[in-house]
Design a protein around this motif. Structure first.
Motif, PDB file in Angstrom:
ATOM      1  N   VAL A 103       0.935  -1.308  -0.194  1.00  0.00           N
ATOM      2  CA  VAL A 103      -0.098   0.114   0.009  1.00  0.00           C
ATOM      3  C   VAL A 103       0.836   1.315  -0.142  1.00  0.00           C
ATOM      4  O   VAL A 103       1.923   1.115   0.573  1.00  0.00           O
ATOM      5  CB  VAL A 103      -1.031  -0.039   1.395  1.00  0.00           C
ATOM      6  N   GLN A 104       0.345   2.227  -0.399  1.00  0.00           N
ATOM      7  CA  GLN A 104       1.089   3.514  -0.602  1.00  0.00           C
ATOM      8  C   GLN A 104       1.036   4.250   0.714  1.00  0.00           C
ATOM      9  O   GLN A 104      -0.124   4.043   1.530  1.00  0.00           O
ATOM     10  CB  GLN A 104       0.507   4.422  -1.819  1.00  0.00           C
ATOM     11  N   PRO A 105       1.972   5.012   1.369  1.00  0.00           N
ATOM     12  CA  PRO A 105       1.902   5.930   2.249  1.00  0.00           C
ATOM     13  C   PRO A 105       0.732   6.760   2.375  1.00  0.00           C
ATOM     14  O   PRO A 105       0.278   7.547   1.233  1.00  0.00           O
ATOM     15  CB  PRO A 105       3.251   6.755   1.990  1.00  0.00           C
TER      16      PRO A 105
ATOM     17  N   LEU B  18      -1.206   4.807   6.785  1.00  0.00           N
ATOM     18  CA  LEU B  18      -0.011   4.051   6.842  1.00  0.00           C
ATOM     19  C   LEU B  18       1.214   4.816   6.547  1.00  0.00           C
ATOM     20  O   LEU B  18       1.248   5.512   5.543  1.00  0.00           O
ATOM     21  CB  LEU B  18      -0.229   2.736   6.031  1.00  0.00           C
ATOM     22  N   LYS B  19       2.064   4.502   7.284  1.00  0.00           N
ATOM     23  CA  LYS B  19       3.600   5.191   6.845  1.00  0.00           C
ATOM     24  C   LYS B  19       4.664   4.041   6.668  1.00  0.00           C
ATOM     25  O   LYS B  19       4.283   2.786   6.857  1.00  0.00           O
ATOM     26  CB  LYS B  19       4.171   5.772   8.454  1.00  0.00           C
TER      27      LYS B  19
ATOM     28  N   THR C 289       5.933  -0.756   8.032  1.00  0.00           N
ATOM     29  CA  THR C 289       6.302  -2.131   6.987  1.00  0.00           C
ATOM     30  C   THR C 289       6.881  -3.177   7.996  1.00  0.00           C
ATOM     31  O   THR C 289       7.553  -3.041   8.895  1.00  0.00           O
ATOM     32  CB  THR C 289       7.127  -1.603   6.004  1.00  0.00           C
TER      33      THR C 289
ATOM     34  N   VAL D 171       4.638  -0.618   3.052  1.00  0.00           N
ATOM     35  CA  VAL D 171       4.167   0.729   2.793  1.00  0.00           C
ATOM     36  C   VAL D 171       5.315   1.400   2.073  1.00  0.00           C
ATOM     37  O   VAL D 171       6.276   1.612   2.645  1.00  0.00           O
ATOM     38  CB  VAL D 171       3.893   1.329   4.193  1.00  0.00           C
TER      39      VAL D 171
END
Length: 121
Positions: free
Chosen positions: A12-14, A85-86, A90, A119
């Motif tokens: 997933v992207q940040p 998410l950051k 991860t 992430v």
């Protein structure tokens, strides 16, 4: 025996969101606490969030306000909704359950096999 099966990990992207699920099955009389832990490469496994059978929750400071843990006692399933998410989130995420196999019996600690959350942009 008791099995914990996790699902929902991925890339997933940040700033994005993911929802992890963990279903417990097998020889279960009751489940006390359920929770999520994570382990990043080169680091120790750390607590993310826990929830009791009564719904009391605890969160690590690093995820407060971003992650929400919940459970469905009828399905012996625990969830964690992860928002904002950051990259530092991860890790491999592990489900944990404290299980009682019979009335008045001892409690046993079980772990899932882990699911990768990455992430990255």
């Amino acid at each position: 025996q008791v099995q914990l099966v996790e699902s929902g990990g991925g890339l997933v992207q940040p700033g994005g969101s993911l929802r992890l699920s963990c279903a417990a099955s097998g020889s279960i009389f009751s489940i006390n606490a359920m929770g999520w832990y994570r382990q990043a490469p080169g680091k120790q496994r750390e607590l993310v969030a826990t929830i009791t059978s009564g719904g009391n929750t605890y969160y690590a400071d690093s995820v407060k306000g971003r992650f929400t843990i919940s459970r469905d006692n009828a399905k012996n399933t625990v969830y964690v909704q992860m928002n904002s998410l950051k990259p530092e989130d991860t890790a491999v995420y592990y489900c944990n359950a404290v299980v009682q196999k019979k009335s008045l019996g001892p409690h046993y600690n079980y772990w899932g096999q882990g699911t990768q959350v990455t992430v990255s942009s």
